[in-house]
Scaffold this motif. Structure first.
Motif, PDB file in Angstrom:
ATOM      1  N   SER A 180       5.987 -10.035  18.212  1.00  0.00           N
ATOM      2  CA  SER A 180       6.136  -8.997  19.242  1.00  0.00           C
ATOM      3  C   SER A 180       5.201  -9.265  20.420  1.00  0.00           C
ATOM      4  N   ARG A 181       3.997  -9.745  20.138  1.00  0.00           N
ATOM      5  CA  ARG A 181       3.079 -10.060  21.247  1.00  0.00           C
ATOM      6  C   ARG A 181       3.612 -11.234  22.068  1.00  0.00           C
ATOM      7  N   LEU A 235       6.648 -11.806  22.657  1.00  0.00           N
ATOM      8  CA  LEU A 235       7.740 -11.290  23.481  1.00  0.00           C
ATOM      9  C   LEU A 235       7.275 -10.244  24.488  1.00  0.00           C
ATOM     10  N   GLY A 236       6.010  -9.845  24.410  1.00  0.00           N
ATOM     11  CA  GLY A 236       5.463  -8.936  25.414  1.00  0.00           C
ATOM     12  C   GLY A 236       5.670  -7.468  25.134  1.00  0.00           C
ATOM     13  N   PHE A 237       5.927  -7.092  23.880  1.00  0.00           N
ATOM     14  CA  PHE A 237       6.058  -5.679  23.557  1.00  0.00           C
ATOM     15  C   PHE A 237       5.640  -5.490  22.105  1.00  0.00           C
ATOM     16  N   SER A 238       5.499  -4.250  21.706  1.00  0.00           N
ATOM     17  CA  SER A 238       5.155  -3.934  20.328  1.00  0.00           C
ATOM     18  C   SER A 238       6.123  -2.882  19.814  1.00  0.00           C
ATOM     19  N   GLN A 292      15.962  -6.065  26.404  1.00  0.00           N
ATOM     20  CA  GLN A 292      15.366  -7.373  26.678  1.00  0.00           C
ATOM     21  C   GLN A 292      16.176  -8.457  25.980  1.00  0.00           C
TER      22      GLN A 292
END
Length: 784
Positions: free
Chosen positions: A346-347, A349-352, A292
């Motif tokens: 992280s949230r 950016l849409g991932f953890s 990403q």
């Protein structure tokens, strides 16, 4: 967090069963969400070694093996696996073994006797699919139970941790808890002693020292990135839910799970210059390990080299500096990042990631070097290489302020009289450093406990270790007396019972409603708006209970309820002179039939007078009056203000046809709303004599104009206070033949009675004359 029970027991091994350990953790606040076995139940499966391999005489795809299983004689076994080779070790199910879905028996396969079965992972229930026999390590002991060799009696435990317990996001942290709860000895991970054998290093600059108070790293050169990760490490990673990637990455993940410290390995030859920890600059971007590409913002902390960002601090490393099979030199990073800087990134950016999950909750800032040395030792053992010196930069680390704990406060909160020695022992088991002065403790929380800030936090820790199950409920001991029930006050329970007895059901609705309800039903164009509504359709405070009742009515109609009667007791809100006021009200509505479907009475729809009777019944023995008046929610000709002793206390009416159409209601709705204070005020009963003499009935019929109300005539007659009149009531209304246009005939029933004697004709006529005179003053014409 998922972890292996056997790995946990390598740190601390209390004399508890798996189920007892699970219960202990749950009762201590570390909720065990799930516990599963790593393998299904089976027995009589051992490590076997293939001694010989010969083709089956009658089958091209079968082989006849002789297998050493640790017994006096090897076994002859027919096998069809394609990957079987002489000398290999694989699981062997003996005769009598019970595998998932199959029992092994001695059998002949195409005429050749077979005394067991060589097994794949699928046949043991360890995998969904497998291509051949399960290949075991060369050092596997022949004849050893496969359950013991592969540790298949292990359990996978999944904890549902609360956000404040970041210290338990590692095996070491959970082991600390178990040791504190059980008193079992803790086998801590000893810090590795790393000997510097290389001179390479990288300087570190902490530009954002508040966001990264501690950063340490080490160069390890000459590593073999293609080295195979040991089976024991792969197994532990897999049982914690992580897949094996490469030896270098597996080590960092392993230390993450073991110690709770996220690490990252950079390919040293892909770095340009020294390391700088800073916030991102305008226009910078970074390609992460998950491919990403992130457009960095100025509040994102990055690890940068002399050219550009190479990692998003505390979240994920960059793809351009990642290690691969060609890597020979690495820079191993171990740092502490302030939770407030990492949280939410992280949230956004849409991932953890496992790193961000821990950093945003807080990691042990005192264990940064311990984790770095532990990972270094593992890399040297697995991948080889030479370790350089540690480079470390440090800013202002979090301060652990002492927290006061009083024995008296523990007793007050928990209701358990713990001695100071018991509290001191519990604090010591939790790793707390404290000073004791009498019955007061000054406790300094350890570096890994971010959740200890106030006295109640310490009391909770004492309760957890002492055991919630030991805190027994104690009967309440207090001086109690029954409160007086004032006769002039009507309790709400009595009001509710009265409504239920009249066939209404209570509903409870939100005080937050749609602005359109206020505008349409109350003509309220400036309702009290909420600054932070929980939903867009709940944006204002209600000034009437009617909207919620209509919404409940529609819900019932959607579920095919033909007859609905609802009421609610609740608060209504208004803005007055720059401040706010709240008034309690009772409201109700009726829809559908006047009575439930039955054979004893003809069906008819509920009307205004049915509900008016319900309202009057609530105020008995006080007399209400009703005054025709328009209301924005009601039919123009079927709306009235409710008056008590001449004061307006509420409204009653039939829903406006426009609103009936707007809310998709097939039939009309009759509603009312009254002030609760008027209902809770009750009249004190007064004793009166019961007359032993018969009452006398007289009727009065009058002609009045069509616009004259019955209420005004009744009020005029009651105002006369005729001494012997005990009841006045309308019993007939007539329009038609014999009554001129614009007029109506009203007939009233008058009951007269005296408690001391029988009334004489003269006394009766005197009372009647006063009533007739009162009617005539209201322009009523006596009919004869």
């Amino acid at each position: 967090m998922q972890f292996s029970e056997s790995w946990l027991r390598s740190f601390v091994n209390p004399s508890l069963s798996s189920e007892e350990l699970s219960h202990l953790l749950t009762m201590a606040g570390l909720e065990v969400e799930e516990m599963t076995s790593v393998a299904p139940a089976f027995e009589k499966v051992v490590v076997g070694q293939v001694l010989t391999k010969d083709k089956h005489p009658d089958a091209d795809r079968l082989n006849v093996l002789t297998v050493n299983v640790g017994q006096a004689e090897p076994l002859a076994i027919v096998c069809g696996a394609g990957n079987v080779t002489v000398g290999m070790k694989a699981p062997c199910a003996l005769v009598g073994a019970k595998l998932p879905g199959i029992e092994i028996k001695q059998a002949k396969v195409r005429g050749i006797a077979s005394f067991g079965m060589m097994c794949s992972e699928k046949e043991l229930g360890l995998a969904e699919e497998s291509a051949g026999l399960m290949v075991l390590a060369a050092d596997a002991v022949v004849g050893q139970s496969i359950r013991e060799h592969l540790d298949l009696d292990d359990h996978l435990i999944t904890l549902k941790l609360t956000p404040n317990r970041s210290d338990c996001l590692s095996l070491k942290g959970i082991a600390r808890e178990v040791a504190a709860l059980t008193g079992a000895p803790l086998q801590d991970v000893s810090r590795a002693s790393i000997k510097q054998t290389a001179s390479q290093n990288r300087k570190v600059k902490l530009t954002a020292s508040a966001a990264c108070p501690r950063y340490s790293g080490r160069v390890i050169s000459g590593v073999n990135a293609k080295a195979t990760t040991p089976a024991w490490m792969v197994q532990r990673l897999q049982r914690c839910g992580l897949r094996s990637i490469s030896a270098l990455v597996d080590v960092t993940n392993y230390v993450l799970l073991e110690l709770g410290q996220p690490l990252h390995a950079f390919d040293l030859n892909k770095l340009n210059g020294d390391i700088e920890v800073r916030f991102a600059r305008a226009g910078e971007s970074l390609k992460l390990l998950n491919e990403q590409v992130v457009d960095l913002k100025d509040d994102m902390l990055v690890i940068a080299d002399g050219k550009s960002p190479v990692a998003l601090a505390g979240v994920m490393g960059g793809a351009d500096s990642a290690v691969d099979d060609a890597t020979t030199d690495i820079f191993l990073e171990s740092a502490f990042f302030a939770p407030g800087v990492i949280v939410g990134k992280s949230r956004l950016l849409g991932f953890s990631s496992d790193s961000s999950y821990r950093f945003e909750r807080g990691v042990d800032f005192a264990a940064t070097l311990d984790a770095l040395d532990r990972a270094t030792q593992l890399i040297l053992d697995i991948c080889g290489g030479q370790a350089g010196a540690v480079t470390e930069e440090q800013g202002e680390l979090p301060v652990r302020h002492p927290v006061k704990l009083r024995t008296s406060r523990v007793l007050r909160v928990l209701g358990v009289a713990l001695k100071t020695d018991e509290i001191a022992q519990i604090l010591s088991r939790l790793g707390m450093v404290f000073q004791q002065k009498g019955e007061e403790f000054s406790v300094t929380p350890p570096s890994y406990r971010f959740d200890i800030a106030i006295e109640e936090d310490l009391i909770e820790e004492v309760a957890r270790v002492y055991g919630y199950e030991k805190i027994q409920p104690a009967p309440i001991q207090a001086r109690m007396s029954i409160l007086p029930l004032v006769e002039s006050q009507r309790p709400l329970a009595k009001l509710r019972r009265s409504m239920v007895l009249r066939d209404y059901q209570e509903t409870i609705n939100y005080a937050f409603v749609e602005a359109e309800w206020e505008r349409d039903l109350c003509a309220n164009t400036a309702p009290i708006a909420l600054k932070n509504p929980i939903a867009s359709q709940m944006s204002v405070m209600r000034s009437s209970l009617l909207g919620g009742l209509l919404a409940a009515l529609r819900t019932n109609l959607a579920r095919k309820q033909p007859r609905v009667r609802l009421f609610e007791i609740g608060g209504c809100f208004a803005a007055e002179s720059g401040s706010y006021s709240q008034s309690e009200r009772l409201a109700g509505l009726a829809y559908g039939g006047a009575m439930s479907e039955q054979w004893g009475a003809p069906a008819r729809a509920v009307d205004f007078f049915d509900v008016k009777g319900d309202v009057e019944a609530l105020f008995v023995p006080r007399n209400l009056s009703f005054q025709a008046a328009p209301h924005p929610a009601s039919h123009p000709g079927r709306s009235a203000r409710i008056l008590l002793d001449g004061r307006a206390i509420g409204w009653i009416g039939e829903l406006h046809p426009q609103r009936q159409q707007q809310y998709d209601l097939p039939q009309s709705v009759v509603w009312f709303e009254v002030e609760l204070a008027a209902l809770t005020q009750d009249s004190v009963p007064k004793m009166t004599d019961i007359s032993r003499f018969p009452p006398v009935r007289r009727d009065i019929a009058v002609l009045v104009d069509e616009n004259v109300t019955v209420q005004s005539l009744l009020d005029a007659m009651r105002a006369e206070n005729a001494p012997n009149v005990v009841e006045l009531a309308l019993f007939d209304v007539y329009r038609g033949k014999g009554v001129e246009q614009g007029k109506k005939s009203l007939a009233f029933r008058v009951l007269l009675q005296d408690t001391q004697k029988t009334l004489t004709e003269n006394e009766i006529e005197e009372n009647m004359a006063r009533l007739v005179a009162a009617l005539q003053r209201q322009r009523a014409q006596l009919r004869v």
